[in-house]
Design an enzyme around this catalytic site. Structure first.
Site, short mmCIF file in Angstrom:
data_model
loop_
_atom_site.label_atom_id
_atom_site.label_comp_id
_atom_site.label_asym_id
_atom_site.label_seq_id
_atom_site.Cartn_x
_atom_site.Cartn_y
_atom_site.Cartn_z
N LYS A 65 0.79 -1.48 0.25
CA LYS A 65 0.00 0.24 0.07
C LYS A 65 1.26 1.36 -0.02
CE LYS A 65 -4.41 -1.34 2.38
NZ LYS A 65 -5.61 -1.08 2.94
N ASP A 101 -10.72 2.82 1.89
CA ASP A 101 -11.03 2.82 3.01
C ASP A 101 -11.66 3.97 3.55
OD1 ASP A 101 -10.21 -0.24 2.51
OD2 ASP A 101 -8.06 -0.03 3.54
P1 NAP Z 1 -2.01 -1.90 10.67
O1 NAP Z 1 -1.54 -1.06 10.02
O2 NAP Z 1 -0.04 -3.23 10.89
O3 NAP Z 1 -1.97 -1.46 11.97
C1 NAP Z 1 -2.52 -2.54 13.42
C2 NAP Z 1 -2.81 -2.25 14.93
O4 NAP Z 1 -2.97 -3.53 15.52
C3 NAP Z 1 -1.45 -1.02 15.65
O5 NAP Z 1 -2.42 -0.22 16.49
C4 NAP Z 1 -1.23 -2.24 17.00
O6 NAP Z 1 -0.45 -1.39 17.86
C5 NAP Z 1 -2.18 -2.92 16.86
N1 NAP Z 1 -1.92 -4.23 17.48
C6 NAP Z 1 -1.69 -5.60 17.09
N2 NAP Z 1 -1.24 -6.09 18.11
C7 NAP Z 1 -1.48 -5.45 18.88
C8 NAP Z 1 -1.46 -6.34 20.52
N3 NAP Z 1 -1.16 -7.60 20.96
N4 NAP Z 1 -2.05 -5.54 21.50
C9 NAP Z 1 -2.57 -4.65 21.10
N5 NAP Z 1 -2.75 -3.65 19.75
C10 NAP Z 1 -2.07 -4.24 18.78
O7 NAP Z 1 -2.93 -3.01 10.49
P2 NAP Z 1 -4.09 -3.02 9.49
O8 NAP Z 1 -4.08 -2.17 8.16
O9 NAP Z 1 -4.20 -1.35 10.33
O10 NAP Z 1 -5.28 -3.52 9.85
C11 NAP Z 1 -6.06 -3.76 11.21
C12 NAP Z 1 -7.06 -4.84 11.20
O11 NAP Z 1 -8.13 -4.22 10.85
C13 NAP Z 1 -6.42 -5.84 10.82
O12 NAP Z 1 -7.23 -7.10 11.50
C14 NAP Z 1 -7.10 -5.52 9.35
O13 NAP Z 1 -7.51 -6.84 9.03
C15 NAP Z 1 -8.57 -5.31 9.78
N6 NAP Z 1 -9.15 -4.33 8.37
C16 NAP Z 1 -10.11 -4.40 7.52
C17 NAP Z 1 -10.85 -3.84 6.89
C18 NAP Z 1 -11.62 -4.13 5.90
O14 NAP Z 1 -12.44 -3.71 5.26
N7 NAP Z 1 -12.65 -4.47 6.93
C19 NAP Z 1 -9.52 -3.01 6.47
C20 NAP Z 1 -8.09 -2.84 6.61
C21 NAP Z 1 -7.65 -3.74 7.56
P3 NAP Z 1 1.09 -1.01 17.35
O15 NAP Z 1 0.92 0.20 16.57
O16 NAP Z 1 1.47 -0.78 18.81
O17 NAP Z 1 1.42 -2.36 16.91
#
Ligand code: NAP
Length: 282
Positions: A65, A101
């Site tokens: 991305k 998004d």
């Molecule tokens: P990302 O950029 O990797 O961000 C992950 C987030 O989760 C960060 O804030 C991270 O905190 C936090 N995190 C991970 N492990 C954790 C833990 N053990 N305890 C507390 N916080 C934790 O991922 P993303 O792209 O934003 O995606 C996040 C979620 O959204 C995923 O489940 C994804 O499948 C979903 N999503 C859904 C859609 C949809 O269309 N429905 C679209 C996009 C994403 P830190 O900063 O502290 O690491």
């Protein structure tokens, strides 16, 4: 036949090919959508393919991305603000980078959950890529306050600094979290805590037991499982809930309109996404 690609690595379990191919069929558009496993070193070549006349464009997901954001010819305001591209539009050989998004999240709230965020107090858990899209959407929609809590505090502060020109946004400390959640009209989990595949633990909630809003909507961007621990807790407490499937469908719908100029068949896209997930279509 026109083509649309999903640039991913790995290109595993996406619902998008089924959802988009069902939509093309419904609309009578001679096009196919396929996942394409593109290793980072092959991205340059993949972007050359996207410029071909028989290609509408692409969706872009992990890990491309930001790399695609840096390599397209033009960017929309949404892509610039979010700092990432999830949709590429081939405009006569010129590649336009967009991000659907934010619009997908907002439409999911408004159309699927009948929730208008204007004037509401929102608490967002997480500060990763999807959090940037959610923050952009909510601030532009006129929330009264957006409060962000993230495990890594610095990332929440970075997000606050990047978005404060759009509206009232602040960072919560762990001590402030409980009160802010209880007073919120909208709680959104954008962390991967509770996700079934590649997440932390499908039975874990990002919040300690008993901490929930007293009213309103609890929204989780995760759709596998359909009801995360957070959503089950919220439902038991009598709150309205929404998982990430509607956002997935509406962001895909917006991408489809960008490629084809046609209105997306939302019902068809919901039905195929649900059936690909093994849920009953309602
Ligand atoms: P990302 O950029 O990797 O961000 C992950 C987030 O989760 C960060 O804030 C991270 O905190 C936090 N995190 C991970 N492990 C954790 C833990 N053990 N305890 C507390 N916080 C934790 O991922 P993303 O792209 O934003 O995606 C996040 C979620 O959204 C995923 O489940 C994804 O499948 C979903 N999503 C859904 C859609 C949809 O269309 N429905 C679209 C996009 C994403 P830190 O900063 O502290 O690491």
């Amino acid at each position: 036949m026109k083509k649309v690609y999903l640039l991913a690595h790995p290109a595993g379990h996406s619902l998008s090919p089924k959802m988009h191919n069902a939509a093309f069929k419904h609309l009578g558009i001679d096009a196919s959508y396929q996942a394409w496993d593109v290793a980072p070193e092959a991205l340059r070549q993949a972007l050359i393919t996207l410029r071909q006349p028989d290609v509408y464009g692409a969706n872009v997901t992990v890990p491309h991305k930001v790399a695609v954001f840096e390599r397209v010819d033009t960017l929309t305001d949404a892509a610039k603000a979010i700092g990432a591209v999830n949709t590429v539009i081939n405009d006569n050989g010129s590649l336009k980078g967009h991000n659907t998004d934010a619009e997908g999240f907002l439409k999911a709230l408004r159309e699927d959950a009948s929730f208008d965020p204007q004037g509401k107090r929102a608490v967002m858990l997480g500060a990763g890529g999807s959090a940037r899209a959610v923050a952009y959407a909510l601030l532009r929609a006129g929330v009264a306050q957006l409060s962000i809590y993230n495990r890594t505090v610095q990332k929440a502060h970075d997000l606050e600094v990047g978005f404060r020109s759009l509206g009232p946004v602040s960072v919560l400390s762990q001590l402030e979290l409980e009160d802010a959640v209880q007073g919120a009209d909208l709680l959104i989990n954008t962390t991967s805590v509770g996700m079934a595949r590649g997440g932390v633990d499908p039975n874990q909630s990002p919040l300690k037991a008993g901490i929930l809003p007293q009213r309103g909507l609890v929204c989780d961007l995760i759709y596998r499982p359909a009801r995360t621990r957070l959503l089950r807790d919220a439902e038991q407490a009598g709150l309205k809930i929404q998982n990430g499937l509607a956002m997935l469908v509406y962001q895909g719908a917006e991408s489809l309109t960008c490629w084809t100029g046609r209105e997306a068949p939302i019902k068809t896209m919901f039905a195929s996404a649900r059936s690909a997930l093994g849920e009953t279509s309602t």
